[in-house]
Design an enzyme around this catalytic site. Structure first.
Site, PDB file in Angstrom:
ATOM      1  N   ASP A  73       0.764  -1.081   0.003  1.00  0.00           N
ATOM      2  CA  ASP A  73      -0.078  -0.137   0.149  1.00  0.00           C
ATOM      3  C   ASP A  73       0.916   1.224   0.033  1.00  0.00           C
ATOM      4  O   ASP A  73       2.092   1.196   0.572  1.00  0.00           O
ATOM      5  CB  ASP A  73      -0.864   0.175   1.086  1.00  0.00           C
ATOM      6  CG  ASP A  73      -0.396  -0.004   2.566  1.00  0.00           C
ATOM      7  OD1 ASP A  73       0.756  -0.841   2.658  1.00  0.00           O
ATOM      8  OD2 ASP A  73      -0.699   0.856   3.415  1.00  0.00           O
ATOM      9  N   GLU A 129       0.290  -1.161   5.935  1.00  0.00           N
ATOM     10  CA  GLU A 129       1.421  -0.498   6.744  1.00  0.00           C
ATOM     11  C   GLU A 129       1.191   1.015   7.037  1.00  0.00           C
ATOM     12  O   GLU A 129       1.496   1.438   8.119  1.00  0.00           O
ATOM     13  CB  GLU A 129       2.623  -0.918   6.180  1.00  0.00           C
ATOM     14  CG  GLU A 129       3.976  -0.642   7.075  1.00  0.00           C
ATOM     15  CD  GLU A 129       4.361   0.950   6.864  1.00  0.00           C
ATOM     16  OE1 GLU A 129       5.053   1.381   8.193  1.00  0.00           O
ATOM     17  OE2 GLU A 129       4.109   1.412   6.375  1.00  0.00           O
TER      18      GLU A 129
END
Length: 363
Positions: A73, A129
């Site tokens: 991400d 994350e």
């Protein structure tokens, strides 16, 4: 392994935008990561569904010995690529996510591809994350414990240094409830949440302790609805960074002890220090190996957090900052230095070889 091949793999990942929280985009991204793992390393990559989007797992089989940890991400919304497309020029790769941390992921994969045998190697690429790893936290800890050693492929520190320590970090939100009244006709009938917030900001700022490596920084505040209304509510957002568990506990206790100064005001504290500190002791043995493989590389303690904080906090030897050499994380000028890609891939090869050759455990 060629740098050109790494750049093309990086292009593939960057041109699939993957903002945190966008499940559709993250699914496409996870499928691309899985396909890249299978193409370069063989075997089968598995998508692990979660509320935040799919994580990607791959294993070389055998007894797990080392976990390659990363995330797919990014912080950039859909549409960033159109404004800032993937490009290679003047020895730099630019585009959303090249440094944080798709470049590191590609380098890790190519470094592993140089090994004839990948027994004992696991790879976990998470989907959340950048938003706190809430949906991957348990899985990260589980695989870190099972493998016993963690190599984190976040971007390198300034100048290419490895990250041997990280501050614990978190966000607090202090919500203040007062009582509205007319600011001209009867201000005394109200309880001014903005005034209460001013008192609390000073109390919060007093928790700052730079000498201990602690920063407590009020960053966002909001209050009020109109210029002639005593504010009935206010909110203060605070960024906190700590180097030690003791400081984490002190700051958390300080927030819990906040009390109203104005009669009738109420305070609610939300949030906390969600990533524990990453102690340098967790990285020392691994960093010593990295120094032998890459003489002159620096070991740096940094303020930002990563999933390495989570694995180090449970006692698993962890070395971070093994990813791209470059800079500009989360910014429009984000870049990766092409000249460091092969060297960093070679470092992966050497570290994994050394870990698997060692006796289990690095303590």
């Amino acid at each position: 392994m060629t740098v050109d091949a790494m750049i093309e793999d990086l292009r593939t990942l960057v041109e699939i935008e993957s903002p945190s929280g966008d499940i559709e985009a993250l699914t496409t991204s996870a499928e691309a990561v899985a396909a890249l793992l299978e193409a370069r390393l063989g075997g089968t990559a598995t998508l692990v569904e979660s509320a935040a989007g799919p994580h990607v797992r791959w294993s070389g089989g055998g007894e797990p010995r080392v976990l390659i940890l990363g995330h797919h991400d990014t912080v950039f919304p859909i549409g960033t690529l159109a404004r800032r497309p993937f490009a290679v020029a003047d020895g730099r790769v630019t585009g959303p996510g090249v440094f944080d941390m798709l470049g590191g992921l590609v380098q890790a994969i190519h470094g592993l591809a140089a090994l004839d045998d990948l027994t004992g190697v696991e790879i976990l690429v998470t989907a959340d994350e950048e938003t706190g790893s809430h949906a991957s936290w348990t899985l990260i800890e589980e695989r870190a414990r099972a493998c016993g050693t963690v190599l984190v492929f976040e971007g390198a520190a300034d100048g290419g240094g490895l990250k041997i320590g990280r501050k614990g970090c978190g966000t607090f939100e202090v919500v203040i409830t007062g009582r509205a009244s007319h600011a001209g006709l009867e201000p005394e009938a109200g309880v001014n949440a903005l005034t209460e917030a001013a008192h609390q900001v000073l109390a919060i700022a007093a928790l700052d302790r730079p000498g201990a490596g602690t920063s407590v920084t009020p960053t966002v505040a909001s209050a009020g609805t109109a210029s002639n209304v005593v504010p009935a509510s206010a909110t203060v957002v605070v960024d906190v960074r700590v180097e030690s568990t003791e400081e984490k506990e002190r700051v958390e206790a300080g927030f819990a002890a906040l009390t109203p100064r104005l009669q009738g005001a109420e305070i609610e504290v939300r949030g906390g220090i969600h990533r524990p500190p990453m102690s340098e002791s967790a990285a020392m043995d691994l960093f010593a190996v990295a120094e032998r493989l890459l003489p002159g590389v620096a070991g740096v303690a940094v303020g930002g957090g990563s999933d390495g904080n989570l694995t180090a906090a449970i006692g698993v030897p962890t070395l971070d900052g093994l990813g791209a050499v470059g800079g500009g994380a989360h910014a429009d000028h984000e870049y990766l230095l092409v000249g460091s890609m092969a060297e960093r891939a070679d470092l992966v090869t050497g570290l994994v070889t050394a870990v698997r050759a060692s006796a289990p455990g690095w303590s």
